[in-house]
Design a protein around this motif. Sequence first.
Motif, mmCIF file in Angstrom:
data_model
loop_
_atom_site.group_PDB
_atom_site.id
_atom_site.type_symbol
_atom_site.label_atom_id
_atom_site.label_comp_id
_atom_site.label_asym_id
_atom_site.label_seq_id
_atom_site.Cartn_x
_atom_site.Cartn_y
_atom_site.Cartn_z
ATOM 1 N N LEU A 7 57.869 98.532 56.922
ATOM 2 C CA LEU A 7 57.964 97.406 56.369
ATOM 3 C C LEU A 7 57.109 97.372 55.166
ATOM 4 O O LEU A 7 56.024 97.555 55.003
ATOM 5 C CB LEU A 7 57.581 96.247 57.409
ATOM 6 N N LYS A 8 57.680 96.341 53.901
ATOM 7 C CA LYS A 8 56.783 96.617 53.140
ATOM 8 C C LYS A 8 55.184 95.596 52.969
ATOM 9 O O LYS A 8 54.486 95.632 52.106
ATOM 10 C CB LYS A 8 57.751 96.105 52.085
ATOM 11 N N SER A 9 56.006 94.668 53.453
ATOM 12 C CA SER A 9 55.376 93.535 53.358
ATOM 13 C C SER A 9 54.055 94.185 54.132
ATOM 14 O O SER A 9 53.786 94.782 54.684
ATOM 15 C CB SER A 9 55.754 92.228 54.165
ATOM 16 N N GLN A 10 52.708 93.002 53.926
ATOM 17 C CA GLN A 10 51.580 93.951 54.129
ATOM 18 C C GLN A 10 50.632 92.931 54.958
ATOM 19 O O GLN A 10 49.656 92.086 54.095
ATOM 20 C CB GLN A 10 51.014 94.655 53.130
ATOM 21 N N ARG A 11 49.963 94.071 55.922
ATOM 22 C CA ARG A 11 48.721 92.857 56.391
ATOM 23 C C ARG A 11 47.359 93.373 56.017
ATOM 24 O O ARG A 11 47.438 94.736 55.607
ATOM 25 C CB ARG A 11 48.622 92.667 57.449
ATOM 26 N N LEU A 12 47.079 92.686 54.641
ATOM 27 C CA LEU A 12 46.021 92.872 54.269
ATOM 28 C C LEU A 12 44.584 92.950 54.011
ATOM 29 O O LEU A 12 43.381 93.210 54.365
ATOM 30 C CB LEU A 12 46.083 92.242 52.192
ATOM 31 N N ALA A 13 44.417 91.624 55.362
ATOM 32 C CA ALA A 13 42.765 91.225 55.901
ATOM 33 C C ALA A 13 43.095 90.426 56.674
ATOM 34 O O ALA A 13 44.163 89.976 57.174
ATOM 35 C CB ALA A 13 42.232 90.409 55.196
ATOM 36 N N VAL A 14 41.964 89.853 57.569
ATOM 37 C CA VAL A 14 42.019 89.225 59.212
ATOM 38 C C VAL A 14 40.964 87.988 58.576
ATOM 39 O O VAL A 14 39.963 88.496 58.249
ATOM 40 C CB VAL A 14 41.821 89.273 60.195
ATOM 41 N N LEU A 15 40.862 86.696 58.806
ATOM 42 C CA LEU A 15 39.810 86.114 58.059
ATOM 43 C C LEU A 15 39.561 85.253 59.390
ATOM 44 O O LEU A 15 39.952 85.671 60.390
ATOM 45 C CB LEU A 15 40.473 84.910 57.473
ATOM 46 N N PRO A 16 37.947 84.925 59.422
ATOM 47 C CA PRO A 16 37.440 84.533 60.173
ATOM 48 C C PRO A 16 37.498 82.887 60.787
ATOM 49 O O PRO A 16 37.043 82.003 60.450
ATOM 50 C CB PRO A 16 35.899 83.806 60.396
ATOM 51 N N ILE A 17 39.241 82.943 61.285
ATOM 52 C CA ILE A 17 39.868 81.503 60.694
ATOM 53 C C ILE A 17 38.397 80.075 61.886
ATOM 54 O O ILE A 17 38.776 79.106 61.235
ATOM 55 C CB ILE A 17 40.909 81.225 61.093
ATOM 56 N N ASP A 18 38.631 80.476 63.222
ATOM 57 C CA ASP A 18 37.508 79.182 63.764
ATOM 58 C C ASP A 18 36.201 79.420 63.645
ATOM 59 O O ASP A 18 35.618 78.309 63.583
ATOM 60 C CB ASP A 18 37.822 80.404 64.830
ATOM 61 N N SER A 19 35.646 79.795 62.424
ATOM 62 C CA SER A 19 34.719 79.059 62.120
ATOM 63 C C SER A 19 35.100 78.105 60.727
ATOM 64 O O SER A 19 34.155 76.927 60.432
ATOM 65 C CB SER A 19 34.333 80.739 60.868
ATOM 66 N N TYR A 20 36.116 77.585 60.765
ATOM 67 C CA TYR A 20 36.769 76.389 59.937
ATOM 68 C C TYR A 20 37.386 75.456 60.761
ATOM 69 O O TYR A 20 38.258 75.801 61.569
ATOM 70 C CB TYR A 20 37.648 76.663 58.680
ATOM 71 N N ASP A 21 36.968 74.260 60.470
ATOM 72 C CA ASP A 21 37.230 73.209 61.919
ATOM 73 C C ASP A 21 38.786 72.196 60.716
ATOM 74 O O ASP A 21 38.711 72.056 59.875
ATOM 75 C CB ASP A 21 35.833 71.507 61.429
ATOM 76 N N LEU A 22 39.856 73.039 61.371
ATOM 77 C CA LEU A 22 41.041 72.756 60.582
ATOM 78 C C LEU A 22 41.904 71.584 61.637
ATOM 79 O O LEU A 22 43.354 70.645 60.874
ATOM 80 C CB LEU A 22 41.439 74.101 60.482
ATOM 81 N N ASP A 23 41.605 71.358 63.062
ATOM 82 C CA ASP A 23 42.664 70.311 63.030
ATOM 83 C C ASP A 23 42.415 69.413 62.690
ATOM 84 O O ASP A 23 44.185 68.869 62.672
ATOM 85 C CB ASP A 23 41.866 70.270 64.534
ATOM 86 N N SER A 24 41.855 68.249 62.300
ATOM 87 C CA SER A 24 42.119 67.073 61.706
ATOM 88 C C SER A 24 42.755 67.173 59.848
ATOM 89 O O SER A 24 43.409 66.448 60.027
ATOM 90 C CB SER A 24 41.185 65.841 61.348
ATOM 91 N N GLU A 25 42.412 68.172 59.986
ATOM 92 C CA GLU A 25 43.322 68.774 58.600
ATOM 93 C C GLU A 25 44.926 68.573 58.594
ATOM 94 O O GLU A 25 45.429 68.258 57.833
ATOM 95 C CB GLU A 25 42.623 69.985 57.773
#
Length: 283
Positions: A7-25
């Motif tokens: 695989l040439k694509s790379q996982r660069l990082a993991v973000l703390p995505i649960d810290s953001y209220d995204l559902d309404s957006e």
Amino acid sequence: MEGISLLKSQRLAVLPIDSYDLDSELSIVDSHEYGGEYDTFTFGSWSSHVLGNGSGADSDTAFRPHEGSLALTELGKQLPNIMSLVTEHFPLDRLQWIRVFSLRDGIISPHVDFLEWAKPGLRVQVPLRTSDEALHSENDVVYGIRRGEVWKIHSTDPHSARSTSQVARLSLCLDFAEADEPLAIRNDVPATEPIRVVARPEPTAAELEELIAAGKEFTLETMRAHFRPFAALHFERHAHATAAFDWYVEAARRSGDEDIVAKAQAFRTYCIEKRGDGEAFVW
């Protein structure tokens, strides 16, 4: 696992995505209209929603490199939490486009990005809503990207994406200038899951014959719709992404119509070999 090493694509990082209220957006993105600029490549429900570009205009939706700074569109201004995710974790000086890709019960044709331009950029994706049914492919590898994972997509090799879910998978796509420069991602968290590569069995001769035999039913009016199962098979069986075009052209020959064969070959060229800036493929 062998697929990871290929695989040439790379996982660069993991973000703390649960810290953001995204559902309404994410609901706002779900209801946002899409103009169909990339319908040539897509089958089922796929759409692109621009949050930031070089002009700030909602009508400016066709990706291209640009000089100057990034400007938010009206949609981007409605999504402050998604924009906070971007500004708190990514460098902004090279950022040229911010989009959200929606994929629901759909597939993207195998394709190569940046064929139109001499100098490719750097593209990353971060799923904001996803499921195990949403998969990416690159060459002959199929892999999954989890919510909050930051992936550098190797866009200059043939690649694709598919989701069989009826709930739209929404993925944040960020395009940066200077592909060779490292991307400094801030405030990420440790990865707790291994990279997910999907094992697939080899296609059988009977499966391939059934697929290719469908070419006898091709007409110039229907051959676009017929392409979807060709693109889908390499997600289910071990095959290179470009095999979809090999099978498709062979199927077109079963039609006995030279115009159909020429159109199938032209679609292959457009998707993975050569196309001009602004060139549109006409089915």
